[in-house]
Design a protein around this motif. Structure first.
Motif, PDB file in Angstrom:
ATOM      1  N   VAL A   1       0.824  -1.215   0.000  1.00 27.84           N
ATOM      2  CA  VAL A   1       0.000   0.000   0.000  1.00 27.84           C
ATOM      3  C   VAL A   1       0.860   1.267   0.000  1.00 27.84           C
ATOM      4  CG1 VAL A   1      -2.035  -1.072   1.050  1.00 27.84           C
ATOM      5  CG2 VAL A   1      -0.218  -0.141   2.523  1.00 27.84           C
ATOM      6  N   ALA A   2       2.092   1.168  -0.460  1.00 29.40           N
ATOM      7  CA  ALA A   2       2.989   2.323  -0.433  1.00 29.40           C
ATOM      8  C   ALA A   2       2.420   3.508  -1.199  1.00 29.40           C
ATOM      9  CB  ALA A   2       4.362   1.939  -0.986  1.00 29.40           C
ATOM     10  N   GLY A   3       1.688   3.258  -2.264  1.00 27.26           N
ATOM     11  CA  GLY A   3       1.117   4.338  -3.057  1.00 27.26           C
ATOM     12  C   GLY A   3      -0.111   4.975  -2.449  1.00 27.26           C
ATOM     13  N   GLN A   4      -0.566   4.418  -1.325  1.00 30.69           N
ATOM     14  CA  GLN A   4      -1.769   4.932  -0.674  1.00 30.69           C
ATOM     15  C   GLN A   4      -1.494   5.517   0.701  1.00 30.69           C
ATOM     16  OE1 GLN A   4      -3.504   0.902  -2.117  1.00 30.69           O
ATOM     17  NE2 GLN A   4      -5.190   1.969  -1.132  1.00 30.69           N
ATOM     18  N   VAL A   5      -0.235   5.519   1.118  1.00 29.41           N
ATOM     19  CA  VAL A   5       0.158   6.024   2.443  1.00 29.41           C
ATOM     20  C   VAL A   5       1.097   7.209   2.245  1.00 29.41           C
ATOM     21  CG1 VAL A   5       1.281   5.509   4.630  1.00 29.41           C
ATOM     22  CG2 VAL A   5      -0.108   3.753   3.498  1.00 29.41           C
ATOM     23  N   PHE A   6       0.768   8.344   2.875  1.00 30.10           N
ATOM     24  CA  PHE A   6       1.538   9.573   2.712  1.00 30.10           C
ATOM     25  C   PHE A   6       1.936  10.106   4.095  1.00 30.10           C
ATOM     26  CE2 PHE A   6      -1.385   9.049  -0.757  1.00 30.10           C
ATOM     27  CZ  PHE A   6      -0.636   9.334  -1.889  1.00 30.10           C
ATOM     28  N   MET A   7       3.179  10.561   4.200  1.00 31.81           N
ATOM     29  CA  MET A   7       3.685  11.116   5.459  1.00 31.81           C
ATOM     30  C   MET A   7       4.370  12.448   5.164  1.00 31.81           C
ATOM     31  SD  MET A   7       5.061   7.521   7.102  1.00 31.81           S
ATOM     32  CE  MET A   7       4.793   6.434   5.698  1.00 31.81           C
ATOM     33  N   PRO A   8       3.596  13.518   5.029  1.00 30.39           N
ATOM     34  CA  PRO A   8       4.161  14.803   4.607  1.00 30.39           C
ATOM     35  C   PRO A   8       4.771  15.633   5.727  1.00 30.39           C
ATOM     36  CG  PRO A   8       1.791  14.998   4.783  1.00 30.39           C
ATOM     37  CD  PRO A   8       2.121  13.565   5.090  1.00 30.39           C
ATOM     38  N   GLY A   9       4.874  15.083   6.935  1.00 31.56           N
ATOM     39  CA  GLY A   9       5.433  15.833   8.059  1.00 31.56           C
ATOM     40  C   GLY A   9       4.366  16.649   8.779  1.00 31.56           C
ATOM     41  N   GLY A  10       4.829  17.588   9.599  1.00 27.57           N
ATOM     42  CA  GLY A  10       3.883  18.471  10.279  1.00 27.57           C
ATOM     43  C   GLY A  10       3.273  19.457   9.306  1.00 27.57           C
ATOM     44  N   ARG A  11       2.019  19.810   9.527  1.00 30.56           N
ATOM     45  CA  ARG A  11       1.316  20.720   8.621  1.00 30.56           C
ATOM     46  C   ARG A  11       0.569  21.772   9.429  1.00 30.56           C
ATOM     47  NH1 ARG A  11       0.757  18.559   2.895  1.00 30.56           N
ATOM     48  NH2 ARG A  11      -1.174  19.754   2.860  1.00 30.56           N
TER      49      ARG A  11
END
Length: 377
Positions: free
Chosen positions: A255-265
């Motif tokens: 599921v790598a293409g469906q999991v996002f970790m963009p940091g703090g927002r």
């Protein structure tokens, strides 16, 4: 009065850190001066705060914290203050905001007996006792009734020293009158950023320290969804942490293409409005402010029972609570149930908003300032 606020580390996306700023700003608004002592500061300094970076170092946290205490006490001898407010446990505090759980309980239940002979244990145990010793004077601002009971059990601290605060959810987290319109705009923007299909389901998890917050559990639950749900679903994890191990886990489960970790927002309110479920399968959580932030935004929740604020999910009937001991297959089934029932999510949303309108989930900073300034007994 001149107030000194002490915390080891400040970064803009931490729950303790955000609580500190809001409490200090309430005190400032009441006419008092704010001096902050810290080892580390990331981000902007609030207007009017005097920031003191404490120049001590050590390879070991407990030694650095001991040096911090000595340096700060020496500085306050030269430049006296009227009140000393701690957001970490240490000697010499007039009041303490208990964002952290009981260290002694953790040391005795989660560690082997030999741990209690280590220098690290001796330091943190002594610093906790300095705050909760029954002969002390520190006013204790508690945000968890469960943790309050544990401190009483281990230290015998008198009841009158404790002040159980209401939650302190920032008003900007509440769903506004035009929430439906804002949700549509946020989903369009975030959908483009995170490859969300037109009929997609957006999961959000918010919090640093991914392992403690259970991000691996969320990734596994996403991977276990029925195919028709899984391909429509995206998981965005917001927080300051190294994503490497979690990205590897997502790849392992396909599921790598469906999991996002963009940091703090800074656009967390947009995520709370745009998402379909907030996940918070924490392994340890004193309270879990993000649970109430989601609640007041009308976002259904799936959380673990260990979270101090998990009972609000049940009180408001706005989601599901995974029981302890945690079982991954149970959590997987709960997520599939939530994502597969659009009508139930709509009912949970309505329940959450009704609860947010009828309960005090917002006044913690003001009540904490009352304790700090001695305006309540």
């Amino acid at each position: 009065m001149q107030l000194a606020f002490l915390l080891y580390k400040y970064f803009p996306f931490g729950g303790l850190q955000r609580d500190f700023v809001r409490i200090a700003q309430v005190c400032q608004a009441r006419g008092h001066q704010i001096r902050v002592y810290t080892l580390s500061w990331e981000g902007e300094v609030p207007e009017g705060f005097e920031l003191v970076m404490v120049p001590v170092k050590s390879w070991f946290n407990h030694r650095r914290y001991a040096k911090f205490t000595r340096w700060v006490q020496a500085d306050m001898q030269r430049r006296p203050v009227d009140r000393v407010v701690g957001f970490n446990k240490m000697p010499g505090l007039d009041s303490y905001y208990a964002a952290d759980p009981c260290y002694e309980e953790k040391a005795r239940t989660l560690r082997k007996p030999m741990y209690r002979y280590s220098p690290r244990y001796r330091h943190f145990s002594a610093y906790e006792r300095a705050v909760f010793d029954p002969a002390g004077h520190t006013a204790l601002m508690m945000i968890s009734a469960t943790q309050m009971a544990l401190f009483k059990q281990h230290y015998g601290t008198p009841d009158e020293r404790f002040h159980l605060l209401p939650p302190g959810i920032s008003p900007d987290r509440r769903a506004p009158a035009n929430a439906a319109e804002l949700r549509q705009a946020a989903r369009q923007r975030l959908g483009a950023e995170f490859d969300l299909p037109a009929d997609g389901l957006l999961l959000v998890q918010i919090g640093s320290d991914f392992h403690r917050k259970g991000l691996d559990r969320s990734i596994q639950a996403l991977a276990a969804l029925p195919e028709t749900l899984r391909r429509r679903t995206r998981l965005v994890a917001l927080g300051a942490d190294d994503p490497g191990s979690m990205q590897a886990l997502a790849r392992e489960h396909g599921v790598a293409g469906q999991v996002f970790m963009p940091g703090g927002r800074k656009d967390v309110p947009d995520f709370l409005l745009a998402s379909d479920v907030l996940l918070h399968p924490a392994r340890q959580e004193n309270t879990g402010t993000v649970l109430l932030e989601a609640l007041v935004a009308g976002l259904p929740l799936l959380v673990t029972e260990v979270c101090g604020y998990a009972h609000y999910v049940q009180d408001a009937d706005c989601g599901l609570v995974a029981p302890e001991p945690f079982k991954q297959n149970v959590f997987n089934a709960q997520l599939a149930q939530m994502l597969g029932d659009d009508d139930q999510r709509q009912r949970w949303q309505q329940n959450a908003l009704a609860f947010a309108d009828s309960h005090d989930l917002y006044s913690m900073p003001e009540k904490a300032a009352d304790v700090i300034l001695g305006e309540i007994k």
